[in-house]
Design an enzyme around this catalytic site. Structure first.
Site, short mmCIF file in Angstrom:
data_model
loop_
_atom_site.label_atom_id
_atom_site.label_comp_id
_atom_site.label_asym_id
_atom_site.label_seq_id
_atom_site.Cartn_x
_atom_site.Cartn_y
_atom_site.Cartn_z
N ARG A 34 -12.89 -3.51 -7.45
CA ARG A 34 -13.63 -2.83 -8.51
C ARG A 34 -13.33 -3.46 -9.86
O ARG A 34 -12.18 -3.83 -10.13
CB ARG A 34 -13.24 -1.34 -8.57
N ASP B 82 0.86 -1.18 0.00
CA ASP B 82 0.00 0.00 0.00
C ASP B 82 0.90 1.23 0.00
O ASP B 82 1.57 1.51 0.99
CB ASP B 82 -0.91 0.01 1.24
N ALA C 30 -20.53 -6.48 -0.33
CA ALA C 30 -21.14 -5.83 0.83
C ALA C 30 -22.59 -6.27 1.02
O ALA C 30 -23.30 -5.71 1.86
CB ALA C 30 -21.07 -4.32 0.67
N HIS D 293 -21.21 -8.95 -7.75
CA HIS D 293 -20.93 -7.78 -6.89
C HIS D 293 -21.64 -7.92 -5.54
O HIS D 293 -22.44 -7.06 -5.14
CB HIS D 293 -21.36 -6.50 -7.60
N CYS E 283 -12.29 -8.47 -5.34
CA CYS E 283 -13.57 -8.02 -4.75
C CYS E 283 -13.53 -6.51 -4.57
O CYS E 283 -14.21 -5.98 -3.70
CB CYS E 283 -13.79 -8.70 -3.40
N ASP F 108 -15.64 -10.69 -8.06
CA ASP F 108 -16.96 -10.26 -7.60
C ASP F 108 -17.40 -9.01 -8.36
O ASP F 108 -18.55 -8.60 -8.28
CB ASP F 108 -16.89 -9.95 -6.10
N GLU G 137 -20.90 -4.48 -15.67
CA GLU G 137 -21.77 -5.25 -14.77
C GLU G 137 -23.23 -5.10 -15.18
O GLU G 137 -23.70 -3.96 -15.29
CB GLU G 137 -21.56 -4.78 -13.32
N1 LIG Z 1 -17.23 -5.97 -3.78
C1 LIG Z 1 -17.90 -5.07 -3.10
O1 LIG Z 1 -19.10 -5.14 -2.97
C2 LIG Z 1 -17.15 -3.96 -2.41
C3 LIG Z 1 -17.66 -3.46 -1.21
C4 LIG Z 1 -16.94 -2.47 -0.54
C5 LIG Z 1 -15.77 -1.96 -1.10
N2 LIG Z 1 -15.33 -2.43 -2.29
C6 LIG Z 1 -14.09 -1.90 -2.89
O2 LIG Z 1 -13.00 -2.37 -2.12
C7 LIG Z 1 -11.91 -1.46 -2.25
C8 LIG Z 1 -11.28 -1.20 -0.89
O3 LIG Z 1 -12.24 -0.65 0.00
P1 LIG Z 1 -11.83 -0.20 1.49
O4 LIG Z 1 -13.11 0.05 2.23
O5 LIG Z 1 -10.83 -1.12 2.07
O6 LIG Z 1 -11.14 1.20 1.17
P2 LIG Z 1 -9.97 1.93 1.96
O7 LIG Z 1 -9.94 3.33 1.46
O8 LIG Z 1 -10.08 1.69 3.43
O9 LIG Z 1 -8.65 1.17 1.46
C9 LIG Z 1 -8.12 1.29 0.17
C10 LIG Z 1 -6.61 1.25 0.31
O10 LIG Z 1 -6.03 1.20 -1.00
C11 LIG Z 1 -4.81 1.92 -0.95
N3 LIG Z 1 -4.36 2.27 -2.29
C12 LIG Z 1 -4.69 3.35 -3.04
N4 LIG Z 1 -4.02 3.29 -4.22
C13 LIG Z 1 -3.27 2.17 -4.20
C14 LIG Z 1 -2.37 1.56 -5.12
N5 LIG Z 1 -2.10 2.13 -6.30
N6 LIG Z 1 -1.78 0.39 -4.77
C15 LIG Z 1 -2.05 -0.19 -3.58
N7 LIG Z 1 -2.88 0.35 -2.65
C16 LIG Z 1 -3.49 1.51 -2.96
C17 LIG Z 1 -5.14 3.12 -0.06
O11 LIG Z 1 -3.96 3.69 0.50
C18 LIG Z 1 -6.03 2.49 1.01
O12 LIG Z 1 -5.28 2.11 2.15
C19 LIG Z 1 -12.48 -0.24 -2.96
O13 LIG Z 1 -12.16 -0.34 -4.34
C20 LIG Z 1 -13.96 -0.39 -2.82
O14 LIG Z 1 -14.63 0.25 -3.88
C21 LIG Z 1 -15.99 -3.43 -2.96
#
Ligand SMILES: NC(=O)c1ccc[n+]([C@@H]2O[C@H](COP(=O)([O-])OP(=O)(O)OC[C@H]3O[C@@H](n4cnc5c(N)ncnc54)[C@H](O)[C@@H]3O)[C@@H](O)[C@H]2O)c1
Length: 314
Positions: A231, A170, A282, A279, A229, A255, A260
């Site tokens: 995007r 990260d 959540a 998807h 899971c 997912d 989509e």
């Molecule tokens: N499948 C689903 O239904 C679902 C549900 C919730 C969230 N999500 C997705 O999950 C992902 C993470 O969500 P979260 O709540 O943990 O968010 P979060 O903001 O807590 O964590 C995301 C992390 O990614 C890091 N990051 C940013 N750019 C990066 C890169 N180039 N390389 C590596 N790390 C990088 C950030 O520093 C951050 O710590 C998001 O894309 C969100 O849209 C999907």
């Protein structure tokens, strides 16, 4: 009192909290973009999930809007720079669905290594296929987590409990922050070349779109599995299908998809070593209540005290 529009289906705790705090709240689901544009001018707050697109054109009609609250994590359906330019805050509910998504990641990992979806369908079709469906175990394997935010950390904690080694990358965290949860900080190339599972938990941005393409897939172990899971669009689906079909990669679970739902001719859908879910990360009762409660509490605090919890463009 501020007037709030909820433009999607959401757990009833959300409108109830607004009402209890004395706000006027209206829920109008399924509005076409032009219908939303016609009514948006009357509201100071907008609550949405992932279906409502907030464009610069919509914002131009939102003369009273002060804040958009996303019940969930991803704000990629909102034109955040346009909102910032219009003086509108955009807020999400970080971490509220982290456990739901993390549990799905492990559901998919167990399904991949024990061939659960294939085993169940063949049993229902009347076959008893013990041969060919032998699996592997998670214990002692290495998982690489790309993006160590709320969901990545929850995945890391659960992986440690199952006896996996956790590598995490990260760029916005220092090594100490990654080590604090028991993970080993690692660079992406080290993760791709050594991990048995690579799981994505970073946002989709201009920089991260297409992150996992043929080049990265070529660095992964042939026995490895990829899980996304986060995007759609982070993974090049054609390159992934090619890697899975040629045996270059053992398995993958998505997912989320670039489109989509995915089109029927998406080559991934025909592959036995691919698992897909619509998807659902959540989509648990607990996560839906958590995000609905959090978005209401944060927006109420914003209007009452100016608090900026969860605001991504402060
Ligand atoms: N499948 C689903 O239904 C679902 C549900 C919730 C969230 N999500 C997705 O999950 C992902 C993470 O969500 P979260 O709540 O943990 O968010 P979060 O903001 O807590 O964590 C995301 C992390 O990614 C890091 N990051 C940013 N750019 C990066 C890169 N180039 N390389 C590596 N790390 C990088 C950030 O520093 C951050 O710590 C998001 O894309 C969100 O849209 C999907």
């Amino acid at each position: 009192m501020p007037k709030i529009l909820i433009s999607e289906k959401i757990d009833p705790i959300c409108p109830r909290l607004f009402q209890e705090a004395g706000f006027q709240v209206e829920q109008k689901t399924g509005l076409a973009p032009e219908e939303l544009a016609d009514v948006i001018g009357g509201y100071e707050g907008l609550v949405l999930r992932s279906a409502t697109r907030v464009t610069a054109e919509l914002l131009a009609r939102a003369s009273a809007l002060k804040i958009i609250g996303r019940a969930g994590a991803g704000v990629d359906t909102i034109d955040v720079p346009a909102a910032t330019a219009a003086g509108v805050k955009v807020m999400n509910t970080p971490g509220q669905n982290a456990n739901g998504v993390a549990e799905l990641v492990f559901g998919l990992m167990f399904s991949l290594v024990r061939h659960l979806t294939r085993a169940s369908s063949s049993l229902k079709e009347g076959r008893w296929e013990k041969n060919g469906l032998a699996g592997t175990e998670l214990l002692g394997k290495t998982i690489g987590v790309i993006g160590y935010g709320a969901i990545g950390r929850r995945v890391g904690t659960m992986a440690k409990a199952l006896g996996l080694t956790v590598l995490a990358y990260d760029p916005y965290l220092n090594d100490g922050q990654i080590q604090a949860s028991g993970a080993v900080p690692a660079q992406p190339d080290e993760i791709y070349s050594t991990a048995d599972f690579v799981t994505l938990h970073l946002p989709k941005t201009r920089e991260t779109a297409g992150l996992i393409g043929a080049e990265v897939l070529g660095k992964m172990k042939p026995s490895a599995c990829l899980i996304n899971c986060a995007r759609g669009g982070l993974v090049d689906e054609a390159a992934l299908a090619e890697a899975l079909g040629s045996g270059r990669l053992a398995g993958a679970a998505l997912d989320v998809f670039a489109q989509e739902p995915p089109s029927a001719d998406n080559p991934l859908l025909a592959l036995p070593n691919f698992i897909g879910t619509p998807h659902l990360g959540a989509s648990t009762a607990e996560s839906q209540v958590n995000v609905a409660r959090a978005v209401a509490e944060q927006m109420i605090a914003f209007f009452q005290t100016g608090a900026l919890d969860g605001v991504v463009n402060p």
